[in-house]
Design a protein around this motif. Structure first.
Motif, PDB file in Angstrom:
ATOM      1  N   GLY A 414       0.821  -1.196   0.000  1.00  0.00           N
ATOM      2  CA  GLY A 414       0.000   0.000   0.000  1.00  0.00           C
ATOM      3  C   GLY A 414       0.857   1.248   0.000  1.00  0.00           C
ATOM      4  N   PRO A 415       0.251   2.410  -0.284  1.00  0.00           N
ATOM      5  CA  PRO A 415       1.044   3.626  -0.417  1.00  0.00           C
ATOM      6  C   PRO A 415       1.767   4.034   0.851  1.00  0.00           C
ATOM      7  CG  PRO A 415      -1.322   4.104  -0.382  1.00  0.00           C
ATOM      8  CD  PRO A 415      -1.179   2.622  -0.526  1.00  0.00           C
ATOM      9  N   ARG A 416       1.269   3.594   1.991  1.00  0.00           N
ATOM     10  CA  ARG A 416       1.936   3.973   3.247  1.00  0.00           C
ATOM     11  C   ARG A 416       2.743   2.821   3.840  1.00  0.00           C
ATOM     12  NH1 ARG A 416       0.100   8.798   5.199  1.00  0.00           N
ATOM     13  NH2 ARG A 416      -1.789   9.625   4.240  1.00  0.00           N
ATOM     14  N   ALA A 417       2.756   1.687   3.145  1.00  0.00           N
ATOM     15  CA  ALA A 417       3.489   0.540   3.676  1.00  0.00           C
ATOM     16  C   ALA A 417       4.986   0.751   3.576  1.00  0.00           C
ATOM     17  CB  ALA A 417       3.088  -0.723   2.919  1.00  0.00           C
ATOM     18  N   ARG A 418       5.704   0.158   4.499  1.00  0.00           N
ATOM     19  CA  ARG A 418       7.157   0.232   4.441  1.00  0.00           C
ATOM     20  C   ARG A 418       7.651  -0.664   3.323  1.00  0.00           C
ATOM     21  NH1 ARG A 418       9.264  -1.311  10.169  1.00  0.00           N
ATOM     22  NH2 ARG A 418      11.235  -1.097   9.042  1.00  0.00           N
ATOM     23  N   PRO A 419       8.729  -0.292   2.649  1.00  0.00           N
ATOM     24  CA  PRO A 419       9.246  -1.124   1.569  1.00  0.00           C
ATOM     25  C   PRO A 419       9.613  -2.534   2.034  1.00  0.00           C
ATOM     26  CG  PRO A 419      10.306   1.033   1.566  1.00  0.00           C
ATOM     27  CD  PRO A 419       9.501   0.938   2.820  1.00  0.00           C
ATOM     28  N   VAL A 420      10.105  -2.669   3.239  1.00  0.00           N
ATOM     29  CA  VAL A 420      10.484  -3.968   3.772  1.00  0.00           C
ATOM     30  C   VAL A 420       9.807  -4.126   5.130  1.00  0.00           C
ATOM     31  CG1 VAL A 420      12.389  -5.437   4.495  1.00  0.00           C
ATOM     32  CG2 VAL A 420      12.713  -3.817   2.617  1.00  0.00           C
ATOM     33  N   ASP A 421       9.000  -5.185   5.282  1.00  0.00           N
ATOM     34  CA  ASP A 421       8.285  -5.406   6.535  1.00  0.00           C
ATOM     35  C   ASP A 421       9.102  -6.280   7.469  1.00  0.00           C
ATOM     36  OD1 ASP A 421       8.111  -7.670   5.004  1.00  0.00           O
ATOM     37  OD2 ASP A 421       6.020  -8.092   5.506  1.00  0.00           O
ATOM     38  N   ALA A 422      10.396  -5.986   7.527  1.00  0.00           N
ATOM     39  CA  ALA A 422      11.314  -6.853   8.270  1.00  0.00           C
ATOM     40  C   ALA A 422      10.983  -6.876   9.761  1.00  0.00           C
ATOM     41  CB  ALA A 422      12.749  -6.393   8.049  1.00  0.00           C
ATOM     42  N   ALA A 423      10.701  -5.731  10.347  1.00  0.00           N
ATOM     43  CA  ALA A 423      10.434  -5.691  11.789  1.00  0.00           C
ATOM     44  C   ALA A 423       9.198  -6.512  12.135  1.00  0.00           C
ATOM     45  CB  ALA A 423      10.271  -4.243  12.244  1.00  0.00           C
ATOM     46  N   GLU A 424       8.159  -6.425  11.311  1.00  0.00           N
ATOM     47  CA  GLU A 424       6.958  -7.213  11.562  1.00  0.00           C
ATOM     48  C   GLU A 424       7.250  -8.705  11.487  1.00  0.00           C
ATOM     49  OE1 GLU A 424       7.161  -4.579   9.703  1.00  0.00           O
ATOM     50  OE2 GLU A 424       5.678  -3.155  10.495  1.00  0.00           O
ATOM     51  N   ARG A 425       8.077  -9.089  10.508  1.00  0.00           N
ATOM     52  CA  ARG A 425       8.447 -10.501  10.395  1.00  0.00           C
ATOM     53  C   ARG A 425       9.236 -10.948  11.627  1.00  0.00           C
ATOM     54  NH1 ARG A 425       9.018 -12.261   4.425  1.00  0.00           N
ATOM     55  NH2 ARG A 425       7.931 -10.625   3.282  1.00  0.00           N
ATOM     56  N   ALA A 426      10.132 -10.080  12.100  1.00  0.00           N
ATOM     57  CA  ALA A 426      10.937 -10.433  13.272  1.00  0.00           C
ATOM     58  C   ALA A 426      10.049 -10.599  14.504  1.00  0.00           C
ATOM     59  CB  ALA A 426      11.996  -9.364  13.515  1.00  0.00           C
ATOM     60  N   ARG A 427       9.095  -9.709  14.675  1.00  0.00           N
ATOM     61  CA  ARG A 427       8.204  -9.823  15.837  1.00  0.00           C
ATOM     62  C   ARG A 427       7.351 -11.086  15.757  1.00  0.00           C
ATOM     63  NH1 ARG A 427       7.720  -4.152  14.606  1.00  0.00           N
ATOM     64  NH2 ARG A 427       8.984  -2.948  16.071  1.00  0.00           N
ATOM     65  N   ALA A 428       7.045 -11.520  14.539  1.00  0.00           N
ATOM     66  CA  ALA A 428       6.229 -12.727  14.375  1.00  0.00           C
ATOM     67  C   ALA A 428       6.976 -13.984  14.806  1.00  0.00           C
ATOM     68  CB  ALA A 428       5.782 -12.860  12.916  1.00  0.00           C
ATOM     69  N   VAL A 429       8.300 -14.031  14.601  1.00  0.00           N
ATOM     70  CA  VAL A 429       9.064 -15.227  14.985  1.00  0.00           C
ATOM     71  C   VAL A 429       9.622 -15.117  16.400  1.00  0.00           C
ATOM     72  CG1 VAL A 429       9.716 -15.672  12.589  1.00  0.00           C
ATOM     73  CG2 VAL A 429      11.278 -14.388  14.055  1.00  0.00           C
ATOM     74  N   LEU A 430       9.553 -13.940  17.012  1.00  0.00           N
ATOM     75  CA  LEU A 430      10.152 -13.720  18.330  1.00  0.00           C
ATOM     76  C   LEU A 430       9.644 -14.706  19.390  1.00  0.00           C
ATOM     77  CD1 LEU A 430      11.998 -12.039  20.134  1.00  0.00           C
ATOM     78  CD2 LEU A 430      10.116 -10.415  20.440  1.00  0.00           C
ATOM     79  N   PRO A 431       8.344 -15.038  19.446  1.00  0.00           N
ATOM     80  CA  PRO A 431       7.900 -15.991  20.471  1.00  0.00           C
ATOM     81  C   PRO A 431       8.588 -17.354  20.370  1.00  0.00           C
ATOM     82  CG  PRO A 431       6.024 -14.815  19.540  1.00  0.00           C
ATOM     83  CD  PRO A 431       7.207 -14.465  18.699  1.00  0.00           C
ATOM     84  N   VAL A 432       8.914 -17.797  19.155  1.00  0.00           N
ATOM     85  CA  VAL A 432       9.600 -19.081  18.994  1.00  0.00           C
ATOM     86  C   VAL A 432      10.991 -19.005  19.614  1.00  0.00           C
ATOM     87  CG1 VAL A 432      10.485 -20.757  17.330  1.00  0.00           C
ATOM     88  CG2 VAL A 432       8.299 -19.593  16.909  1.00  0.00           C
TER      89      VAL A 432
END
Length: 817
Positions: A414-432
Motif C-alpha cells: 500500500g502507499p503507506r506501507a514500508r518497503p520492507v516489513d522486516a520488523a513485523e516478520r521479526a516480531r512474528a518469529v520472536l515468540p519461537v
C-alpha cells in the motif's frame, strides 16, 4: 562450446552473448569518435549484467532509465555516481531510489522534471548534476527512428527556449540541482554515415547557440548516438571512417576548449555496442505447408525476440535464421522461401513473413544473429506466460554465466506501507526464539526451532536484492531486526546476523553466476550460511590464512580446519578464507563459497562455553572441490571484501544484537520493579536505585545513538559507491564494536546488581538476567577488543582531521616548522 552443446545443457530457446565481441565493438566505436570522448552504454538495449560488466571493463559508463537498469549496472560493478539517469516521466519514488543508491547525474526532459529532481535531491541532502535534454530541429539526417525534431515527450522544445531558459536560470540558484550541460539525442539507427554526421553536427551547432544566446552551461555535451547495427539478420556492424574528423572539426569551431577538457563530450550507444555479441538459438518444432506457403515453427516467438518493441518495431518482420554454428546452407537441403513463426497462440507471432532458408526439419537448431541488442530486452516475455529464454554469457568460448529471467506475481504494498516489513516478520518469529532460549542455553545446543522459524519468515534473505527473490533490505533493517531477535534469544540473533554478513558479501562481491545460483536459495530460506575464518595457526586474525587453496582439473580444492564455526554443524553452505595458493603469502587471502553437499564435513570439537551457548560454534574439518566461479571477490584480495562487507556488517550486526539483549534485560528488570511482587529490598524512591537505572539507560542510549550514526554513515558511503577504507570510517566501526561490547555488558551487570542475589544472579530466576550477563561477557572477546583498540590507536595517528562521527571534520592543522 558448440551451439548444440549449449542447448543440450541450458535448453532452447537460448540467447548466447559473446563478451569478447562486446568489448571489440566498444573498441571499434571509440576509434571512430572524437579523442577522449565519454561513451555511455544504453542499458535499454541489453541490461544483462555480464554484458554490462564487459562494456564497463571496455571503458563504457552506464546510461539507465529505470530502477531495474540501475540494479543491473550496480551488479555489473558500475559506480552509481558515474551513471546517467535518463528518460521522461521520472517519478518521485524512482528518483528517491536512485539518489539513495548514489546516482547524482540526471538528464532532465522538462522544467517540471528538473524541479522534481531538485526536490528529490533536497530530501536526500545531495546535489544532483543535470543535463538539459533539448528537442531540436527536424534534423538533417535519415534515421531508423527519429526521437525529436517533432512533437515529442523527449526534451525541451528548442523553439520555446525563451520560455524555459529563464526557469532553468532560476533553478541554478537552488543548491540541490546543478545544470551542467546539454543532452541532444535526435535519432537512432542512422541510415548512412552522412546522415549520422549531419545530425551530430547539427546537435553541436544547437548546443553552441543555446550557450551563446541564452547562457546555458555546457560543461558536458551529450550528443546522443544514432550508430546503426543489423538487427536479427546476418551482417557486420557499419564503419564510419569520416565521423571522427568531421565531429572534431565541428567541436573545434564551436567549442574551442573541448580538447583541453573545458567540455566533456559524450555519446550513447546501445545497438552498436551489444548488437553483434548476441545470437538467439531456437529449435524447429514443426515444418508445415498451408495453402501454398511453408511455415517453420520455432520454440521462440515474439515473446523471445521483441522486434524493437520499445521502439515501435513489433513484431520483427525481417528476421533471418541460419543453421546454428554455420552461416552456410546445409548440404542437400533445398533453399525455400518460408515464414518463421513462433509457438504463441496468436497470428501476430511471426518473426519473418518471407525469408530464404535451407529447408529445416523438426528438431533442427537455428540461430538468429545480431540479437545482442533489443533481443530479449524488447521481447514480450509476459505474453502468454511462457518461460523466458535462457541467457548464457561466454568468455573465450567458456560459459561464465547461465541465467533465466523469472516473472513472478507478488503483493503490491500500500502507499503507506514500508518497503520492507522486516520488523513485523521479526516480531512474528520472536515468540519461537524466546520459548526455546532457556533450553538452548542449558543444553548448549543449536536453536533448531529458531532457525526453522527464520527460514520460513523470509528474514534469511533480508539483504538479498528483490531481483533474486529477497527482501531487499539494508543496514537499518538489519540493525532493527537484530535487536528484536536478540530480545528473545541472543544466540539465535547472532546466528542470523552472521548469516546476513555472509549473504551481504555474496551480494556485493560474488560472481554473477554464484549470485544467480545461491541468492534465490538464501532468499527462499533453504541456505543458512556459516563463516569459516578462524584458524589455530593465525590466532583468529581475519586477514591472514594458513590453509592453501589448490587447483585441480575439477575446480578449486578446499581443505580446512577451523576451531570455531558458528552453527557449523547445521550450516547449508560455508564462506571460508583460504591462502590463495600453496606458495602465496599468508596475507594473500581468497574467500570461497562451498555448498555443504560439495564438502566432507566433520565435527572435530564440541562447544561448552560460559555464554552464547546456543551458537554451537563447534570445530570443523572441511574438504571438497568447488567450481572457479565460487570465489567471492578477487583472488588473494579478501581484504577488500572484509572492509566492504565482513567488518561493517559484523560490527553493526553484533552491536545491534548486544544492544537488543541488554535492552531486554533492562525491560525485564523494570517489569519486575513495576509489579506488586518486586523484591522488598527494592525502594523505587531511593536515589541510589534511580541513579543506577539512569546509568543503565545512559549506556544503552549511547550505544543506540552510535549504532544509528554508524548505520547512516556506512549506508551513505555504500550508496555513493565509496569504499569503506577511509580512516575515520574504520575508527567509527571499531569504536562501535568496543563501545557496544563494553557498555551493554556493563548495563547487564548493573541490572543484576539492582535485582539482587535472588532475582538477578540465580540461573533458575524467572528473569534471565544471569543468562544475559553470561552471553554479553563474550562481546569483548568476539574479535578481541584489545586487537581493535591497538588498530584504532594506529588509525588515530593517521586521522589528523579527527573526523568524529556525525560531525564535520576539523581542518588539518599546519605542521610545526
Amino acid at each position: 562450446m558448440t551451439p548444440s552443446t549449449l542447448v543440450e545443457r541450458y535448453g532452447s530457446p537460448l540467447y548466447v552473448y559473446d563478451l569478447d565481441e562486446a568489448e571489440r565493438a566498444a573498441a571499434d566505436l571509440r576509434t571512430q569518435l572524437p579523442s577522449g570522448a565519454t561513451l555511455f552504454h544504453s542499458l535499454k538495449a541489453n541490461p544483462h549484467p555480464e554484458v554490462v560488466r564487459a562494456l564497463r571493463v571496455a571503458g563504457c559508463r552506464a546510461e539507465i532509465s529505470s530502477a531495474g537498469e540501475l540494479e543491473s549496472a550496480l551488479l555489473a560493478g558500475h559506480e552509481p555516481g558515474t551513471c546517467l539517469y535518463t528518460g521522461p516521466g521520472k517519478t518521485d519514488a524512482e528518483l528517491a531510489h536512485a539518489l539513495e543508491r548514489g546516482v547524482t547525474f540526471f538528464s532532465a526532459e522538462s522544467v517540471t522534471d528538473l524541479r522534481r529532481i531538485a526536490r528529490a535531491a533536497r530530501r536526500q541532502a545531495v546535489t544532483a548534476r543535470c543535463l538539459l535534454r533539448v528537442n531540436g530541429g527536424a534534423g538533417e539526417g535519415t534515421a531508423g527512428l527519429r526521437m525529436t525534431g517533432t512533437a515529442s515527450q523527449f526534451g525541451l522544445d528548442l523553439d520555446a527556449v525563451d520560455e524555459w531558459a529563464p526557469a532553468v536560470a532560476g533553478l541554478v540558484a537552488d543548491e540541490q540541482v546543478e545544470p551542467v550541460g546539454l543532452h541532444l539525442f535526435a535519432m537512432t539507427n542512422a541510415r548512412d554515415e552522412e546522415s549520422l554526421v549531419q545530425e551530430l553536427l547539427a546537435n553541436i551547432r544547437t548546443a553552441a547557440l543555446l550557450r551563446d544566446r541564452h547562457g546555458l552551461p555546457v560543461r558536458v555535451l551529450d550528443l546522443g548516438g544514432g550508430f546503426a547495427h543489423p538487427y536479427a539478420v546476418p551482417g557486420d556492424r557499419p564503419r564510419y571512417p569520416g565521423l571522427r574528423s568531421a565531429l572534431e572539426a565541428g567541436l573545434d569551431e564551436h567549442f574551442a576548449g573541448w580538447r583541453d577538457g573545458d567540455v566533456e563530450v559524450a555519446f550513447e550507444s546501445g545497438r552498436y555496442l551489444s548488437g553483434s555479441c548476441g545470437r538467439l538459438l531456437t529449435t524447429v518444432t514443426d515444418v508445415k505447408e498451408s495453402k501454398g506457403r511453408t511455415f517453420v515453427v520455432l520454440d521462440a516467438g515474439v515473446n523471445a525476440l521483441g522486434g524493437l518493441a520499445g521502439l515501435r518495431r513489433l513484431p520483427p518482420v525481417r528476421a533471418q535464421a541460419v543453421p546454428a554454428g554455420s552461416g552456410q546452407p546445409v548440404d542437400g537441403r533445398e533453399e525455400r522461401r518460408v515464414a518463421l513463426v513462433g509457438p504463441l497462440c496468436t497470428p501476430s507471432d511471426t518473426l519473418a513473413h518471407d525469408t530464404a532458408l535451407p529447408l529445416p526439419a523438426p528438431d533442427d537448431l537455428l540461430a538468429i544473429p545480431n540479437t545482442g541488442a533489443y533481443g530479449l530486452s524488447a521481447g514480450l516475455i509476459g505474453f502468454l506466460s511462457r518461460p523466458a529464454p535462457g541467457e548464457v554469457a561466454l568468455r573465450d568460448g567458456d560459459v561464465v554465466s547461465a541465467t533465466r529471467l523469472d516473472l513472478r506475481r507478488g503483493p503490491v504494498a500500500g502507499p503507506r506501507a514500508r518497503p520492507v516489513d522486516a520488523a513485523e516478520r521479526a516480531r512474528a518469529v520472536l515468540p519461537v526464539l524466546a520459548e526455546h532460549a532457556r533450553q538452548v542455553d542449558a543444553e548448549a545446543r543449536f536453536p533448531t526451532e529458531s532457525l526453522a522459524a527464520l527460514r520460513d519468515s523470509g528474514l534469511m534473505g533480508l539483504l538479498v536484492p528483490t531481483r533474486y527473490g529477497g527482501l531487499g533490505g539494508g543496514l537499518a533493517e538489519l540493525a532493527e531486526v537484530a535487536q528484536i531477535l536478540a530480545s528473545g534469544c541472543l544466540s539465535s540473533a547472532m546466528i542470523w546476523s552472521m548469516h546476513c554478513q555472509q549473504a551481504d558479501a555474496v551480494v556485493r562481491f560474488g560472481t554473477e553466476q554464484l549470485r544467480q545460483e545461491l541468492l534465490p536459495r538464501i532468499a527462499a530460506g533453504s541456505v543458512y550460511l556459516g563463516s569459516v575464518t578462524s584458524e589455530k595457526q593465525t590466532g583468529g586474525h581475519l586477514l591472514t590464512s594458513a590453509a592453501p587453496l589448490r587447483e585441480d582439473g575439477d575446480g578449486l580444492l578446499l581443505e580446512r580446519d577451523a576451531p570455531i564455526v558458528t552453527g557449523g554443524a547445521v550450516a547449508d553452505g560455508f564462506l571460508m578464507t583460504m591462502r590463495d595458493a600453496p606458495d602465496a603469502p599468508d596475507r594473500a587471502v581468497t574467500l570461497v563459497y562451498a555448498d555443504r553437499d560439495r564438502l566432507e564435513v566433520e565435527v572435530s570439537g564440541d562447544w561448552n562455553p560460559l555464554g552464547m551457548r546456543g551458537t554451537h560454534s563447534v570445530a570443523l574439518r572441511l574438504k571438497g572441490t568447488v567450481p572457479a566461479h565460487s570465489v567471492v571477490g578477487e583472488r588473494g584480495a579478501f581484504q577488500r571484501v572484509a572492509v566492504g562487507a565482513f567488518i561493517p556488517l559484523g560490527h553493526i550486526g553484533w552491536a545491534a544484537c548486544w544492544l537488543g539483549a541488554a535492552r531486554q534485560a533492562l525491560s525485564e528488570l523494570l517489569t519486575v520493579f513495576r509489579s506488586p511482587g518486586r523484591p522488598s529490598s527494592t525502594d523505587l524512591k531511593s536515589d541510589l536505585v534511580t541513579e543506577r537505572l539512569a546509568r543503565i539507560r545512559i549506556d544503552l542510549e549511547t550505544v543506540s545513538a552510535y549504532l544509528r550514526q554508524c548505520v547512516e554513515e556506512v549506508s551513505r558511503h555504500r550508496a555513493g559507491g565509496d569504499e569503506l577504507t577511509g580512516t575515520s570510517v574504520q575508527i567509527h566501526l571499531n569504536t562501535l564494536k568496543v563501545l557496544a561490547s563494553e557498555l551493554t555488558y556493563r548495563a547487564a551487570d548493573r541490572c543484576v546488581a539492582l535485582a539482587g542475589l535472588g532475582l538477578g544472579y540465580r540461573a533458575d530466576s524467572p528473569v534471565p538476567l544471569e543468562r544475559h550477563l553470561r552471553d554479553l561477557r563474550s562481546a569483548a572477546l568476539n574479535y578481541s577488543n584489545d586487537r581493535l583498540l591497538t588498530a584504532t590507536g594506529t588509525l588515530c595517528l593517521a586521522d589528523r582531521a579527527v573526523g568524529l562521527i556525525g560531525g564535520a571534520p576539523r581542518p588539518v592543522p599546519a605542521p610545526h616548522s
